[in-house]
Design an enzyme around this catalytic site. Structure first.
Site, short mmCIF file in Angstrom:
data_model
loop_
_atom_site.label_atom_id
_atom_site.label_comp_id
_atom_site.label_asym_id
_atom_site.label_seq_id
_atom_site.Cartn_x
_atom_site.Cartn_y
_atom_site.Cartn_z
N TRP A 164 0.84 -1.17 0.02
CA TRP A 164 -0.09 -0.03 0.07
C TRP A 164 0.99 1.25 0.07
O TRP A 164 1.92 1.39 0.69
CB TRP A 164 -0.88 -0.04 1.24
CG TRP A 164 -1.59 1.07 1.29
CD1 TRP A 164 -2.84 1.38 0.38
CD2 TRP A 164 -1.67 2.15 2.43
NE1 TRP A 164 -3.51 2.77 0.91
CE2 TRP A 164 -2.68 3.12 2.32
CE3 TRP A 164 -0.90 2.29 3.66
CZ2 TRP A 164 -2.88 4.23 2.82
CZ3 TRP A 164 -1.13 3.51 4.25
CH2 TRP A 164 -2.19 4.37 3.78
N ASP A 443 -14.28 1.12 -5.31
CA ASP A 443 -13.00 0.69 -4.37
C ASP A 443 -13.35 -0.70 -3.61
O ASP A 443 -14.12 -1.46 -3.70
CB ASP A 443 -13.10 1.67 -3.23
CG ASP A 443 -11.70 2.14 -2.58
OD1 ASP A 443 -10.63 1.22 -2.81
OD2 ASP A 443 -11.73 3.03 -1.85
N MET A 444 -11.95 -1.23 -3.05
CA MET A 444 -11.81 -2.61 -2.36
C MET A 444 -10.68 -2.44 -1.33
O MET A 444 -9.55 -2.66 -1.91
CB MET A 444 -12.06 -3.49 -3.38
CG MET A 444 -12.39 -4.95 -3.31
SD MET A 444 -10.66 -6.00 -2.88
CE MET A 444 -11.31 -7.57 -3.09
N CYS A 485 -10.37 0.76 -7.94
CA CYS A 485 -9.39 1.16 -6.97
C CYS A 485 -9.53 -0.01 -5.78
O CYS A 485 -10.61 -0.51 -5.61
CB CYS A 485 -9.94 2.50 -6.27
SG CYS A 485 -9.28 3.13 -4.76
N ASP A 507 -2.65 5.18 -3.24
CA ASP A 507 -3.04 6.50 -2.31
C ASP A 507 -1.98 7.38 -2.13
O ASP A 507 -2.11 8.20 -1.32
CB ASP A 507 -3.51 5.76 -1.11
CG ASP A 507 -4.92 5.16 -1.17
OD1 ASP A 507 -5.60 5.78 -2.04
OD2 ASP A 507 -5.38 4.43 -0.44
C1 DGJ Z 1 -9.06 3.93 -0.49
C2 DGJ Z 1 -8.82 4.45 -1.92
O1 DGJ Z 1 -7.67 4.21 -2.32
C3 DGJ Z 1 -8.87 6.23 -1.60
O2 DGJ Z 1 -8.41 6.75 -2.60
C4 DGJ Z 1 -10.19 6.53 -0.94
O3 DGJ Z 1 -11.09 6.36 -1.93
C5 DGJ Z 1 -10.36 5.85 0.17
N1 DGJ Z 1 -10.43 4.46 0.14
C6 DGJ Z 1 -11.84 5.92 0.81
O4 DGJ Z 1 -12.08 5.21 1.95
#
Ligand code: DGJ
Length: 705
Positions: A164, A443-444, A485, A507
């Site tokens: 991450w 997202d996930m 994402c 991120d």
């Molecule tokens: C993880 C994503 O990568 C971020 O850009 C954002 O959308 C957050 N989740 C929101 O919880």
């Protein structure tokens, strides 16, 4: 089939020759060759050394133990302990788009194996297998691997690793006895092992060397392996990791492996990437996505996080529109009870306490400002602190009786549960049908632990059901763009890209870190599918500070956006955002259709990235200074990819504010520009200016004659 036949697949820069008799073997994969194929066949028959089996053993497209191949087989499985070492015999070859389908059967084991192998005009190979159970009794499939041979001169690998906020890191390693293997068991494409690797002859680099690149198009668990056998032959395998009992075929049922994409180039890594980029543009992305300019985003996440006030959000939108933003996105925090990351996932209903007038006033405000509206979802996830979980505790993707660790306080929903699947579709459909939503960020944020449906392992089917859910949403709402994402870049691969428009690369909005992440992503993906945002000057993930010039130029080449609260930014910063939005808009047609070049530098502290238009009439070159210059002079910038016979006007179109104050004098061309032939640019080059660490300049070249 008795007499072997030769199948000749040709691209523009590469060729594959396959011999198909009882089985299929790739005899050659490399530069195009002229002449009668029959002669090549004879020239490639192998000797049979002592101390081994008494006959030559081929490296087939699916290695079989029963034929005497001792490497990892292409198929592993059994029928209650029987039929565990199948040997397939080719029955027929069928021509398909850009390739062949080879159908083979093992009568004894009661199995058939169909192999598809294609090579397209962009020089990208794709291959996959389908295994079918032909007879009574369940066939338990343990492995089904795609296999491609590598020539014996391949002795070095470039691999990808990450985590991450640190995606797409690359490593080089020798390919020797013992080989190389990577496994991802995290239930999504993963940050850890992006499903790709590159093999080549030692010291291959950006501009030189024979390279073979591989990308496994699967968004779940995978294994990739590059092997060196005792006889020196090499192979590449890519497969889904099936957990115990995950794939069992009743009579007549089949399982198909994901596509393995591969490309050979004799022009080093740039040549390989350019072929993959062309393939993505021509065959992976749906046509309508390619034609449409990608709107510049403002995403609220790092600006307000969970702190939603519609009036305030509307003022953010007003500011965004004034800066030239084209799409405004409300990220996480808009749905019922979502005040932090501990609760509410699954409750896809608008939070009426935060939005007492509903969402419509915000959407209308955004639209009236001339922008599209977008919304964040994380459909596959659930918090235990949610109404959904309280109503359906049995919807978890889990083995009953075990307590699995959470990730970001959340669990995964079992998408094989039809009720859960329908609920998620209904919720997404509701929002997309009710509001004028042009884009969703899907997202996930959690890795998948002990995934089970009805107690049985379910990682493979969960990934397939995720595809089905996205497909169903797309079928009903074909004009809605989707971003993939997964806590940043945790779900980036070609199979997702067939159904989504762009990826959130990371991120990490720190421009310095992004330089490496984006470069790593560029090996297999063209810039337009890579979400790249200008973050606040004080980066949230690293706490470093960067100038607006460095942040703006780093975000410029991808699908650009801004991710901060514009209301709180200074006038000076806002002017900066506006400037880079304008610059991106002007260069976007070139950046998102041109040819990408990663240009080698004489100083390791630089990173140089160029895009040249397809007709070679225009180019932009970004020179980034990642660390202190190694020497007091930085050598030459030699720009490749231009037309050697054309003359170009070279000018610096963006530079740090202090550019002329950090040295007694910068090279003359950086102030007055100069005219150069493409040949001069490539072979002689331009003297590099001196830059401070963590800064960049943008150079434009325009053909004048
Ligand atoms: C993880 C994503 O990568 C971020 O850009 C954002 O959308 C957050 N989740 C929101 O919880």
């Amino acid at each position: 089939m008795t007499e072997p036949v030769l199948i000749n697949l040709t691209g523009k820069q590469s060729q594959i020759i396959v011999e198909v008799g009882e089985f299929a073997e790739i005899l050659y994969w490399g530069k195009p060759v002229q002449g009668a194929l029959e002669n090549y066949r004879k020239s490639l028959y192998r000797p049979v050394p002592f101390g081994r089996l008494d006959k030559d053993v081929s490296m087939t497209l699916s290695p079989e133990l029963g034929r005497g191949v001792f490497s990892s087989p292409g198929v592993e499985g059994h029928r209650d302990g029987l039929d565990w070492a199948p040997v397939f015999v080719v029955q027929q070859i069928v021509e398909i788009d850009t390739g062949v389908r080879i159908e083979s059967v093992d009568e004894l084991a009661g199995l058939s194996l169909t192999t598809e192998l294609c090579l397209d005009a962009d020089d990208v190979v794709k291959t996959r297998h389908t295994l079918t159970n032909l007879k009574a009794g369940v066939y338990q499939v343990n492995r089904l691997a795609n296999t491609l041979p590598l020539p014996a001169r391949v002795n070095e690998l470039m691999t990808f690793f990450g985590r991450w906020v640190h995606e797409f890191q690359t490593a080089r390693q020798p390919l020797i006895h013992g080989g190389y293997q990577q496994e991802n068991r995290r239930g999504r494409t993963s940050h850890e092992h992006y499903p790709a690797l590159i093999a080549g002859q030692q010291h291959f680099d950006e501009l030189q060397g024979d390279v073979w690149g591989f990308h496994f198009a699967w968004s779940g668990n995978h294994r990739m392996r590059a092997d060196v056998k005792a006889d020196g032959r090499r192979l590449l395998q890519a497969e889904v990791i099936y957990f115990a009992g995950e794939v069992s075929l009743a009579q007549g049922e089949s399982v198909t492996s994901p596509w393995l994409y591969a490309s050979y180039s004799d022009k080093g890594l740039n040549g390989m990437s350019q072929q993959f980029h062309a393939h993505v543009r021509h065959r992976i992305l749906p046509k309508e996505f390619v034609a449409k300019p990608r709107p510049i985003h403002l995403n609220t996440w790092e600006g307000i996080y969970f702190n939603h006030d519609p009036e305030y959000i509307m003022s953010m939108a007003t500011q965004a529109a004034a800066m030239g933003v084209e799409r405004f996105i409300i990220d996480d925090g808009w749905f019922k009870g979502r005040n932090d990351d501990k609760a509410a996932l699954g409750d896809w209903f608008l939070d009426e306490r935060k939005y007492p007038q509903g969402l419509t006033p915000v959407v209308e405000h955004v639209n009236q400002l001339g922008m599209e509206f977008g919304l964040w979802f994380e459909p596959e996830m659930i918090n235990k602190n949610s109404d959904l979980y309280r109503q359906h505790p049995d919807w978890l993707l889990a083995v009953e009786g075990y307590e699995q660790p959470t990730g970001r306080n959340q669990y995964v929903i079992d998408l094989q549960n039809q009720e859960a699947f329908d609920y998620l579709f209904e919720r997404l459909d509701h929002f997309l049908s009710t509001y004028n939503i042009a884009y969703i960020k899907w997202d996930m944020n959690r890795e998948v632990v002990q995934p089970a449906h009805g107690g049985m392992a379910a990682a493979h089917k969960q990934t397939q059901r995720y595809y089905q859910l996205v497909d169903k949403v797309r079928a009903k709402h074909p004009n809605v763009d989707i971003e993939s994402c997964a806590a940043g870049g945790g779900r980036i691969d070609y199979e997702v890209l067939k159904r989504t428009h762009r990826f959130w690369a990371s991120d990490n909005n720190d421009a310095l870190e992004r330089q490496t992440i984006q470069r790593g992503m560029s090996y297999f993906f063209p810039p337009e599918v890579m979400g790249s945002h200008i973050g606040a000057s004080h980066c949230h993930s690293t706490r470093r500070r960067h100038s607006i010039e460095f942040r703006g130029l780093t975000a410029l080449f991808g699908h650009m956006g801004i991710e901060l609260d514009p209301v709180k930014e200074s006038q000076e910063e806002k002017q900066g955002f506006e400037h880079y939005v304008k610059l991106h808009t002007a260069l976007r047609p070139l950046l998102h259709s041109g040819t990408t070049w990663r240009i080698p530098s004489e100083d390791k502290a630089h990173q140089i990235h160029a895009v040249v238009s397809q007709d070679k009439s225009q180019a932009v070159v970004l020179v980034s200074q990642l660390a202190m210059p190694t020497y007091s002079l930085s050598g030459h910038l030699r720009i490749v990819g231009l037309d050697p016979e054309s003359t170009y006007q070279v000018s610096v179109i963006d530079k740090p504010e202090n550019f002329n104050h950090i040295v007694a004098c910068q090279p003359e061309w950086t102030a007055s520009g100069c005219k150069m032939s493409g040949e001069w640019c490539q072979n002689v080059g331009l003297t590099m200016p001196i830059l401070d660490a963590e800064s960049a300049i943008l150079i434009e070249l325009k053909r004048v004659s």
